[in-house]
Design a protein around this motif. Structure first.
Motif, PDB file in Angstrom:
ATOM      1  N   LEU A  11      68.922  18.344  33.731  1.00  0.00           N
ATOM      2  CA  LEU A  11      67.950  19.198  34.808  1.00  0.00           C
ATOM      3  C   LEU A  11      67.695  19.503  35.716  1.00  0.00           C
ATOM      4  O   LEU A  11      66.893  21.263  34.853  1.00  0.00           O
ATOM      5  CB  LEU A  11      66.685  18.099  33.911  1.00  0.00           C
ATOM      6  CG  LEU A  11      66.873  17.303  33.014  1.00  0.00           C
ATOM      7  CD1 LEU A  11      65.047  16.864  33.104  1.00  0.00           C
ATOM      8  CD2 LEU A  11      66.131  18.201  31.783  1.00  0.00           C
ATOM      9  N   ASP A  12      68.027  19.570  36.527  1.00  0.00           N
ATOM     10  CA  ASP A  12      68.114  20.113  37.894  1.00  0.00           C
ATOM     11  C   ASP A  12      69.028  21.637  38.099  1.00  0.00           C
ATOM     12  O   ASP A  12      68.397  22.087  38.334  1.00  0.00           O
ATOM     13  CB  ASP A  12      68.600  18.807  38.252  1.00  0.00           C
ATOM     14  CG  ASP A  12      68.904  19.917  40.479  1.00  0.00           C
ATOM     15  OD1 ASP A  12      66.968  20.202  40.860  1.00  0.00           O
ATOM     16  OD2 ASP A  12      70.120  21.006  41.157  1.00  0.00           O
ATOM     17  N   LYS A  55      55.361   9.089  23.890  1.00  0.00           N
ATOM     18  CA  LYS A  55      54.298   9.796  24.830  1.00  0.00           C
ATOM     19  C   LYS A  55      55.142   9.928  26.122  1.00  0.00           C
ATOM     20  O   LYS A  55      54.921  10.594  27.537  1.00  0.00           O
ATOM     21  CB  LYS A  55      53.023   9.736  24.721  1.00  0.00           C
ATOM     22  CG  LYS A  55      52.490  10.538  23.474  1.00  0.00           C
ATOM     23  CD  LYS A  55      50.793  10.179  23.644  1.00  0.00           C
ATOM     24  CE  LYS A  55      50.283  11.176  22.366  1.00  0.00           C
ATOM     25  NZ  LYS A  55      48.907  11.178  22.895  1.00  0.00           N
ATOM     26  N   ALA A  56      55.551   8.242  26.505  1.00  0.00           N
ATOM     27  CA  ALA A  56      55.648   7.912  27.838  1.00  0.00           C
ATOM     28  C   ALA A  56      56.817   9.033  28.563  1.00  0.00           C
ATOM     29  O   ALA A  56      57.048   9.174  29.192  1.00  0.00           O
ATOM     30  CB  ALA A  56      56.080   6.515  27.334  1.00  0.00           C
ATOM     31  N   TYR A  57      57.990   9.081  27.193  1.00  0.00           N
ATOM     32  CA  TYR A  57      58.833   9.259  27.774  1.00  0.00           C
ATOM     33  C   TYR A  57      59.414  10.750  27.792  1.00  0.00           C
ATOM     34  O   TYR A  57      60.162  11.402  28.958  1.00  0.00           O
ATOM     35  CB  TYR A  57      60.295   9.057  26.416  1.00  0.00           C
ATOM     36  CG  TYR A  57      61.563   9.929  26.303  1.00  0.00           C
ATOM     37  CD1 TYR A  57      62.837   9.084  26.994  1.00  0.00           C
ATOM     38  CD2 TYR A  57      61.531  11.162  25.767  1.00  0.00           C
ATOM     39  CE1 TYR A  57      63.557  10.076  27.597  1.00  0.00           C
ATOM     40  CE2 TYR A  57      62.607  11.559  25.981  1.00  0.00           C
ATOM     41  CZ  TYR A  57      63.700  11.823  27.134  1.00  0.00           C
ATOM     42  OH  TYR A  57      65.137  11.708  26.877  1.00  0.00           O
ATOM     43  N   THR A  90      59.554  15.091  31.435  1.00  0.00           N
ATOM     44  CA  THR A  90      58.266  17.096  31.669  1.00  0.00           C
ATOM     45  C   THR A  90      57.921  16.908  32.721  1.00  0.00           C
ATOM     46  O   THR A  90      57.550  18.000  33.480  1.00  0.00           O
ATOM     47  CB  THR A  90      57.656  17.401  30.581  1.00  0.00           C
ATOM     48  OG1 THR A  90      56.750  16.313  30.190  1.00  0.00           O
ATOM     49  CG2 THR A  90      58.009  17.435  29.221  1.00  0.00           C
ATOM     50  N   GLY A  91      57.370  15.663  33.293  1.00  0.00           N
ATOM     51  CA  GLY A  91      56.626  15.545  34.783  1.00  0.00           C
ATOM     52  C   GLY A  91      57.896  15.700  35.457  1.00  0.00           C
ATOM     53  O   GLY A  91      57.864  16.983  36.711  1.00  0.00           O
ATOM     54  N   LEU A  92      59.276  14.974  35.297  1.00  0.00           N
ATOM     55  CA  LEU A  92      60.619  16.190  36.412  1.00  0.00           C
ATOM     56  C   LEU A  92      60.951  17.595  36.562  1.00  0.00           C
ATOM     57  O   LEU A  92      61.104  17.514  37.429  1.00  0.00           O
ATOM     58  CB  LEU A  92      61.982  14.673  35.854  1.00  0.00           C
ATOM     59  CG  LEU A  92      63.277  14.955  36.829  1.00  0.00           C
ATOM     60  CD1 LEU A  92      62.681  14.987  37.589  1.00  0.00           C
ATOM     61  CD2 LEU A  92      64.173  14.827  36.322  1.00  0.00           C
ATOM     62  N   GLU A 107      51.128  23.572  38.298  1.00  0.00           N
ATOM     63  CA  GLU A 107      50.247  22.370  37.699  1.00  0.00           C
ATOM     64  C   GLU A 107      50.388  22.721  36.676  1.00  0.00           C
ATOM     65  O   GLU A 107      49.804  21.359  35.758  1.00  0.00           O
ATOM     66  CB  GLU A 107      48.932  22.311  38.553  1.00  0.00           C
ATOM     67  CG  GLU A 107      48.239  23.810  38.683  1.00  0.00           C
ATOM     68  CD  GLU A 107      48.658  24.831  39.248  1.00  0.00           C
ATOM     69  OE1 GLU A 107      47.397  25.596  39.299  1.00  0.00           O
ATOM     70  OE2 GLU A 107      49.271  24.167  40.134  1.00  0.00           O
ATOM     71  N   GLN A 108      50.530  23.800  36.273  1.00  0.00           N
ATOM     72  CA  GLN A 108      50.322  23.991  34.044  1.00  0.00           C
ATOM     73  C   GLN A 108      51.593  23.708  34.166  1.00  0.00           C
ATOM     74  O   GLN A 108      51.607  24.294  32.463  1.00  0.00           O
ATOM     75  CB  GLN A 108      50.213  25.391  34.376  1.00  0.00           C
ATOM     76  CG  GLN A 108      49.021  25.561  34.935  1.00  0.00           C
ATOM     77  CD  GLN A 108      47.612  26.357  34.236  1.00  0.00           C
ATOM     78  OE1 GLN A 108      48.726  27.375  34.182  1.00  0.00           O
ATOM     79  NE2 GLN A 108      46.885  26.630  33.575  1.00  0.00           N
TER      80      GLN A 108
END
Length: 351
Positions: free
Chosen positions: A239-240, A296-298, A303-305, A346-347
Motif C-alpha cells: 500500500l505504501d 467492514k472491519a477489514y 482504508t485507514g492505513l 480527513e476525507q
C-alpha cells in the motif's frame, strides 16, 4: 428493460444462436494483433444517455456507455454480469465480444439538445472503460466530448487507459465552460500482478503518467485506488508503495476501494484464484462468504492505513497551477462507488 435499446430487428431475429443485440448489427473482426480473437458488433442504439436505476445505489443518475464488454480483461471487473443480459457469458465473451454503439456521438448531441434534458452530470467509464482499445479505432469519445462541451454539460471520466490523452484538447476546452472531472484507476503497481489480473490494460505507471499529464494541462485528475486485493496487494509495504507513486504523480485526490465480488465477477475471480493462488481460496471464502463485500472491519483497517499513507506522502498537496480553475469548476469526479474523495486527508475514507 435497460437493454431494450439494443434490441434490433432484422434477419435471424428468431434464431436463438444469435445474441439479441446482434440481430441486424454489423459484425466485424480485425486482422491486427491488438484485436486478435475479438469480435465487434456495430449497432445503432436508440438512445445513449442512460438513466441509472434507483436500485443501483450509485451517486450519479446518468451515464454514457459507447461500448459493452471490455478488452481490458480485468478478471475482477464488476461489470461482467451485464454481458449475460445480452445472451453472452461474463467470462471470455465479456473480454472478446464488444458491442460498439457507432451512433453514440450523434445521439449524445441530439439528446443533450433536447428541451427535456436537464443538464445533469453525466458519468462515463463507470460500467466498462470508454477508452478501452476499441476506442482507438472507433473514436466515439471525441464526438461525445465535443457534444458535452458544446452543451456546457458537466461530466466525469474514469479510465484505466491512456488513450484519454488523445482528447486532451476537448477536455481542456470543456473544463473552461463546465464541471469536468477525470480519474485514472490504479489499485496497485506490482508489475507481475498487473499482467496477471489486468492483462489488457496499460502499465499502472503509464496510467499515473496520464494522471500527471492531465493535471499539467489544466484537467484536474485523481486516482481511484481500486481494487485493493485482499492478501495480494493489501500489505502495509504494498500500500505504501502504491500511495507513494500516486502522490509522486501529482494526483489531486485519491479514493481507496477494497475488491468487491458481485455475481459474474465472483465466479471468474475465484476460478482464477483457485488456479494461481489456491491457498488463498479459503481465506477469500471467509471474507466474501456472506456477500459481495469484505467485512467492514477489514475495509476500515485497509482504508485507514491508506489515509495515513496519503497524509504522509502528501496526496493532493501539490496541485499544478494550471489545474486550478474556478471553484465552480472543481466538483469532485464521480466513480462507480461514489464521488471521488477530495484531497483533504480527513476525507480519505471508503464511501
Amino acid at each position: 428493460m435497460r437493454w431494450d435499446n439494443l434490441r434490433l430487428a432484422g434477419p435471424g431475429r428468431d434464431d436463438p444462436a444469435v445474441p439479441l443485440f446482434a440481430r441486424g448489427a454489423v459484425t466485424r473482426t480485425f486482422d491486427t494483433p491488438e484485436f486478435n480473437g475479438m469480435t465487434f458488433y456495430e449497432i445503432r442504439a436508440r438512445s445513449i444517455i442512460n438513466r441509472v436505476p434507483a436500485a443501483s445505489r450509485v451517486p450519479f443518475e446518468y451515464t454514457i456507455n459507447p461500448y459493452r464488454g471490455c478488452s481490458h480483461k480485468c478478471i475482477y471487473c464488476f461489470a461482467r454480469k451485464t454481458h449475460e443480459y445480452l445472451d453472452l457469458d461474463s467470462g471470455a465473451d465479456f473480454d472478446s465480444k464488444i458491442v460498439v454503439k457507432v451512433n453514440a456521438a450523434e445521439l449524445a448531441r441530439k439528446e443533450l439538445a433536447s428541451p427535456r434534458w436537464g443538464g445533469h452530470h453525466v458519468a462515463m467509464g463507470t460500467n466498462v472503460d470508454c477508452y478501452q482499445r476499441a476506442e482507438g479505432r472507433y473514436q466515439l469519445m471525441r464526438g461525445i466530448l465535443a457534444a458535452l462541451r458544446d452543451a456546457a454539460n458537466p461530466f466525469s471520466v474514469l479510465t484505466k487507459g491512456t488513450l484519454i490523452l488523445r482528447d486532451l484538447d476537448l477536455l481542456t476546452e470543456a473544463a473552461d465552460v463546465t464541471d469536468v472531472g477525470a480519474d485514472v484507476s490504479v489499485g496497485f503497481v506490482d508489475p507481475e500482478l498487473w499482467r496477471a489480473v489486468e492483462p489488457g490494460t496499460p502499465n499502472p505507471r503509464r496510467r499515473l503518467e496520464t494522471c500527471a499529464t492531465l493535471n499539467d494541462n489544466g484537467v484536474a485528475c485523481g486516482v481511484l485506488m481500486a481494487p485493493i486485493l485482499p492478501y495480494l496487494t493489501d500489505s502495509p509495504a504494498q500500500l505504501d508503495r502504491t500511495v507513494k507513486e500516486i502522490a509522486e504523480a501529482g494526483a489531486t485526490h485519491l479514493v481507496p476501494i477494497v475488491l468487491h465480488l458481485r455475481p459474474g465477477a465472483r465466479e471468474w475471480w475465484l476460478s482464477w484464484l483457485s488456479r494461481e493462488h489456491p491457498r488463498l481460496v479459503p481465506r477469500y471464502l471467509e471474507l466474501y462468504g456472506r456477500g459481495s463485500y469484505a467485512p467492514k472491519a477489514y475495509q476500515q483497517r485497509v482504508t485507514g492505513l491508506v489515509r495515513q499513507l496519503a497524509e504522509r506522502h502528501g496526496v493532493g498537496r501539490a496541485v499544478p497551477a494550471t489545474a486550478r480553475r474556478e471553484p465552480s469548476r472543481r466538483r469532485p469526479p464521480i466513480t462507480p462507488e461514489g464521488p471521488v474523495i477530495p484531497p483533504e486527508p480527513e476525507q480519505l475514507r471508503l464511501l
